[in-house]
Design a protein around this motif. Sequence first.
Motif, PDB file in Angstrom:
ATOM      1  N   VAL A  35     -11.435  -0.674  -6.063  1.00 15.40           N
ATOM      2  CA  VAL A  35     -11.048  -0.779  -7.312  1.00 15.40           C
ATOM      3  C   VAL A  35     -11.103  -2.297  -8.069  1.00 15.40           C
ATOM      4  N   PRO A  36     -11.883  -2.465  -8.971  1.00  8.64           N
ATOM      5  CA  PRO A  36     -12.082  -3.733  -9.465  1.00  8.64           C
ATOM      6  C   PRO A  36     -10.886  -4.172 -10.413  1.00  8.64           C
ATOM      7  N   ASP A  37     -10.859  -5.652 -10.547  1.00  6.61           N
ATOM      8  CA  ASP A  37      -9.792  -6.227 -11.330  1.00  6.61           C
ATOM      9  C   ASP A  37     -10.096  -5.973 -12.758  1.00  6.61           C
ATOM     10  N   LEU A  38      -8.954  -5.393 -13.533  1.00  9.43           N
ATOM     11  CA  LEU A  38      -9.131  -4.861 -14.808  1.00  9.43           C
ATOM     12  C   LEU A  38      -8.231  -5.616 -15.877  1.00  9.43           C
TER      13      LEU A  38
ATOM     14  N   PRO B 201      -6.157  -4.194  -7.850  1.00  5.58           N
ATOM     15  CA  PRO B 201      -7.573  -4.432  -7.337  1.00  5.58           C
ATOM     16  C   PRO B 201      -7.874  -4.722  -5.971  1.00  5.58           C
ATOM     17  N   GLY B 202      -8.807  -4.133  -5.442  1.00  7.01           N
ATOM     18  CA  GLY B 202      -9.362  -4.337  -4.118  1.00  7.01           C
ATOM     19  C   GLY B 202      -9.041  -3.321  -3.266  1.00  7.01           C
ATOM     20  N   LYS B 203      -8.208  -2.243  -3.850  1.00  8.92           N
ATOM     21  CA  LYS B 203      -7.986  -0.899  -2.869  1.00  8.92           C
ATOM     22  C   LYS B 203      -9.189  -0.305  -2.878  1.00  8.92           C
ATOM     23  N   GLU B 204      -9.278   0.477  -1.808  1.00 10.98           N
ATOM     24  CA  GLU B 204     -10.297   1.410  -1.781  1.00 10.98           C
ATOM     25  C   GLU B 204      -9.957   2.992  -1.954  1.00 10.98           C
ATOM     26  N   ILE B 205     -10.444   3.486  -2.727  1.00 12.35           N
ATOM     27  CA  ILE B 205     -10.111   4.841  -3.188  1.00 12.35           C
ATOM     28  C   ILE B 205     -11.615   5.733  -3.554  1.00 12.35           C
ATOM     29  N   LYS B 206     -11.195   7.110  -3.245  1.00  9.27           N
ATOM     30  CA  LYS B 206     -12.502   7.844  -3.433  1.00  9.27           C
ATOM     31  C   LYS B 206     -12.907   8.091  -4.766  1.00  9.27           C
TER      32      LYS B 206
END
Length: 323
Positions: free
Chosen positions: A39-42, A84-89
């Motif tokens: 997940v990018p930093d938005l 931000p930085g979390k891995e998701i499907k």
Amino acid sequence: MIAKVFRMAALFLTVFFVAGISAYIALIAIIKSEDTVIVPDLTGKSLLYTLELLTELGLNTKVKGSEYSDATPKHHILFQDPSPGKEIKKGRDVRITLSKGSESVKMPNLKTLSSQQAHIILEENDLVAGTNAFVYSPVWKKDQVIAHSPAEGNRIHPGDQVNLLISLGARPQFYQVPDFSDLSLDEAIFRIGKIGLRIGEIQFVYAADQPLNTIVSQEPRTGYRIQQGAPMDLTINRQHGSGPQEISTFISGPRLFRYRLKEGFMKKRIRIQVSCYGFSTDFHNELMTPGTEIWSLIPRHTHATVFLFSNEELIKSEIFDAW
């Protein structure tokens, strides 16, 4: 010898098993890496940029709501979930909270605008029209905003009231009504226009002891106070079917007013005003070429008076009897 063969076989099976397990783990890791994204930093990014980025990553965008923020511009991201930085499907939702911008805004400049334009701008800025005060002004046009409170540039909040000071235009002038008795209609109309009044209702009576085609009564009466632009009603001494007069012509036949403009080079504004049924109405008001012939039908079965103005100067008046 047999034991040595068994040891070699066991070693081979072990190496084969380990290689298979490693290949399986590597394959799972590759497959998993293809199904997940970071997940990018938005935070602080615009909504349009966020939509494009998450779409490219295969993620869905869900707007949770919006809040006021002095630090984050309107329509930019305040908060996000997941962080931000979390891995998701891929295909999962990223929930965002939008900024509504600063809760306070600068008061816009409403001066010189019409009151209607000012109210539109207030509505567009989520402001509320408060009290309107009105004053006469020789400088500001009628319905223009002279001032407002709060003043331009002040910080205000949505829902705040804004009070307007609106011009009524120049203070109207008042006159003492002159005496139009015994004047011809043309003379009376000339004087009415000269002092800033307008023609009102024209009525007709017949009095044998009074000169024909002269004013025998008026309303308001002589000496009364009257405001500039107010109507002046006149009553003319006229005998039915009295034939051509000095200022008017009785037309037997079609109720038709005709006039040909004088030749020349410059167009003039021609206005035809008809007084009948107790009202005065403009039948014609436009720029016309010199030499043009004007035709205007006049209502039947009632007395009617027609006034022809060229650049607001009376050049012809005509009376039509009821028939």
